[in-house]
Design an enzyme around this catalytic site. Sequence first.
Site, short mmCIF file in Angstrom:
data_model
loop_
_atom_site.label_atom_id
_atom_site.label_comp_id
_atom_site.label_asym_id
_atom_site.label_seq_id
_atom_site.Cartn_x
_atom_site.Cartn_y
_atom_site.Cartn_z
N SER A 1 67.15 71.76 34.51
CA SER A 1 68.04 72.93 34.39
C SER A 1 67.18 74.16 34.12
O SER A 1 65.95 74.08 34.16
CB SER A 1 69.09 72.72 33.32
OG SER A 1 68.59 71.97 32.28
N LYS B 47 71.93 83.52 41.29
CA LYS B 47 72.25 82.19 40.76
C LYS B 47 73.68 81.88 41.19
O LYS B 47 74.63 82.45 40.66
CB LYS B 47 72.10 82.15 39.25
CG LYS B 47 72.37 80.77 38.69
CD LYS B 47 71.88 80.67 37.26
CE LYS B 47 71.97 79.26 36.73
NZ LYS B 47 73.32 78.74 36.65
N LYS C 116 61.83 83.38 39.64
CA LYS C 116 60.87 82.27 39.73
C LYS C 116 59.48 82.83 39.99
O LYS C 116 59.34 83.80 40.75
CB LYS C 116 61.24 81.36 40.91
CG LYS C 116 62.64 80.84 40.84
CD LYS C 116 63.02 80.03 42.07
CE LYS C 116 64.47 79.58 41.92
NZ LYS C 116 64.98 78.90 43.10
N LYS D 73 71.22 86.02 33.06
CA LYS D 73 72.66 86.06 33.28
C LYS D 73 73.20 87.48 33.33
O LYS D 73 72.64 88.38 32.71
CB LYS D 73 73.37 85.30 32.14
CG LYS D 73 73.05 83.81 32.09
CD LYS D 73 73.58 83.13 33.32
CE LYS D 73 73.50 81.63 33.26
NZ LYS D 73 74.52 80.96 32.52
S1 IVH Z 1 66.38 76.98 40.61
C1 IVH Z 1 64.01 73.65 38.25
N1 IVH Z 1 67.78 78.69 41.96
O1 IVH Z 1 71.49 76.56 38.51
C2 IVH Z 1 65.35 74.29 38.22
N2 IVH Z 1 68.95 77.13 40.63
O2 IVH Z 1 70.92 76.10 35.65
C3 IVH Z 1 65.59 74.88 39.52
N3 IVH Z 1 71.38 77.34 40.75
O3 IVH Z 1 70.86 73.12 38.62
C4 IVH Z 1 66.80 75.68 39.57
N4 IVH Z 1 71.42 79.03 42.17
O4 IVH Z 1 72.33 74.10 40.40
C5 IVH Z 1 67.82 77.66 41.11
N5 IVH Z 1 68.84 80.27 43.23
C6 IVH Z 1 68.90 79.25 42.40
C7 IVH Z 1 70.13 78.72 41.94
C8 IVH Z 1 70.10 77.65 41.04
C9 IVH Z 1 72.15 78.19 41.45
C10 IVH Z 1 71.85 76.30 39.84
C11 IVH Z 1 71.27 74.94 40.14
C12 IVH Z 1 70.61 74.47 38.89
C13 IVH Z 1 71.25 75.35 37.88
C14 IVH Z 1 70.30 75.53 36.73
#
Ligand code: IVH
Length: 676
Positions: free
Chosen positions: A83, A118, A284, A308
């Site tokens: 997460s 996100k 990232k 957020k």
């Molecule tokens: S990167 C190593 N990028 O958010 C973790 N996650 O809270 C990589 N999510 O389980 C997550 N949009 O389901 C990433 N552009 C995005 C995202 C994203 C939605 C969700 C995803 C993840 C959760 C983490």
Amino acid sequence: MKKSEILKIYKDKIKELKKHNFLYFNKDNPKISDAEYDKLKVELIKLEESNTSLKKLNLLQNIIGSKPSNNFKKIKHLKPMLSLSNAFEKKDMEDFLKKIDNFLNQQNNNLELYSEPKIDGISATLIYEKGLLSKGLSRGDGVTGEDILENLKTIRTLPKKINGIDVPNLIEIRCEVFISKKDFIKIKEKFANPRNAAGGSLRQKDPRETSKIPLKYFAYGFGAVEPMIFTTQKEFLKKINNWGFSTNPLSETISGIEDIVKQHQKIDDLRSSLDYDIDGLVYKVNDLNLQKRLGNTSNAPRWAIAYKFSAEKALTKIKNITIQVGRTGAITPVAKVEPVNVGGVVVSNATLHNEDEIKRKDIRIGDTIQIQRAGDVIPQVVLVDISKRNKDSKKFIFPNKCLCGSLTKKEFSKSTKKEDAVRRCTKGYECKFIAKEKLKHLVSKEAFNIEGLGKKVVEQFWDLNLIKEPSDIFNLNFDKIKTLEGWGNLSIENLKKAIFKSKNISLEKFIFSIGIRHIGQENAKVLAAFFISIKEFSKLFDKGKISQILINLKELDGIGETQIESIENFFSNQMNTKITKNLINQLTIKNYSRKNISGKFSNKKIMFTGGFDNMSRSEAKSLAESNGGKVLGSVTKKLDILVVGNSKPTKKKIDQAKELKIQIMTEKEWNKMLNS
Ligand code: IVH
């Protein structure tokens, strides 16, 4: 309409659907939009539903697939699905950047980040072997997911085969599945929000049901990739987009805190105009090599964060102020408010944090307040509208006793040299409110993980005197439970099984579960790696031995004065000791075993002294571990290598190592070894 006429309409539509499938999948040249395609599919499903004889023809089934999902077989992810940590304000983002610099031992390097919306949907992972979609899994608990391949396949825009010359033999694509806001309107009676609708749809046992609700997705990441062909996140997304995956168009590279804040605001302003829900931006580290160096903590990467968007707000009135007692005795004041809808969720409680917060904002019973809800966190009070206050309202007097009647106090923190803002009950298990919370922690997912024994059941069993301390869980009176409403043979059998299974627990989970303050999952692991067995850990019960153990613990990375003091307090409380021993008697606690990683330092015990020029201590430690080594905190006979950094190494440690004839490695040699 006559049956024959219906049959004709049905067959024509089937033909039409086949044609568009052919154009889409085989010719890569769709002639209708996704929405039109989905409409056609839904019309066919509806026809089948009102004429069962059509369904028996299996025509639609052969096109869209309807093999039931085998009750969602569990499959282990090739790489865990982690997460993200959250940031809510600029300061959190500054901390994120600072932590990265510290870990990489660099200063203000204006690190390049990649920013992506996100998506507020449901995560899934897709495995492609030799370019063919072979598995599709839900996130599950992050380690094991559920087989939802057939359901995922109903998403038409999701490639079933990747065409490209440089497609890796194996690639796992991570994506977020969602329902567009527009499509959600059509089914809004059935679900609270688009996210629930997407989740409900993906978990349908019958993929035909899934295909009724048009699902979409954005791919955002990868798990396993063999061979690895990407060097940056940006390049990865561009490439998979060329291969036919949907990627989010609002993604871009960015660096520097000021630009991050501006860009975050820009997308927040766009938010309401987008046709899908987003709840923040994910930042990232763009360079995948740096991502690899940074690695992760137990459940989130160090190289990414979700920043957020500001929370949804609403006005309401405080009906009462009560207190809640947490498992560490923390007393949290809670405002009971008139129920109000905040961004789709009805809220009737808001946290007031602590005594000082109430004083600072002068929050009183009867006040009209603005509350906000951000993500899953408990709603908070933003401001008090004093103009609406009753003339006879009185200042709130914070109770100085816990709900159990015991005195509360504010502790003095040795590390910050300040009085804690939080008031705490001075008792432990003796306070029934703390005891209940401790039990809830013990059965939680990250701890004993007893399915069927959730927070509500713990409360109920507590009230019925069925569970008063952890060991009671393993001696439950099932005859009594059988008589309770909602408990049938099946649920009792399942609970028995779940409890039985949980008796076999790893040392690190056990240490985390007993709820020593300041010992979270990470520290529990560090302690487990130190003690190895429950036998060694149990020496903490021994008054003659504990002080020497505590001295040794001080040497461990992550264990500071606060943790030592907390461990000491825990074991000096007789009730804790008794309860923990009773619990141990019920369990089989597995020795700590590091996954035997083969690497340059396989089975070697390493210690560091001094600072390094090009990496932080944390990175050195994680490199040693990922190469199979174990990091020790003190020089003992067991040590194999002492790595001496260029900056201020401790002479005493070097002398001790020399005396014990332990291999000494300079920083230069260490770097050479890693790069060899
Ligand atoms: S990167 C190593 N990028 O958010 C973790 N996650 O809270 C990589 N999510 O389980 C997550 N949009 O389901 C990433 N552009 C995005 C995202 C994203 C939605 C969700 C995803 C993840 C959760 C983490």
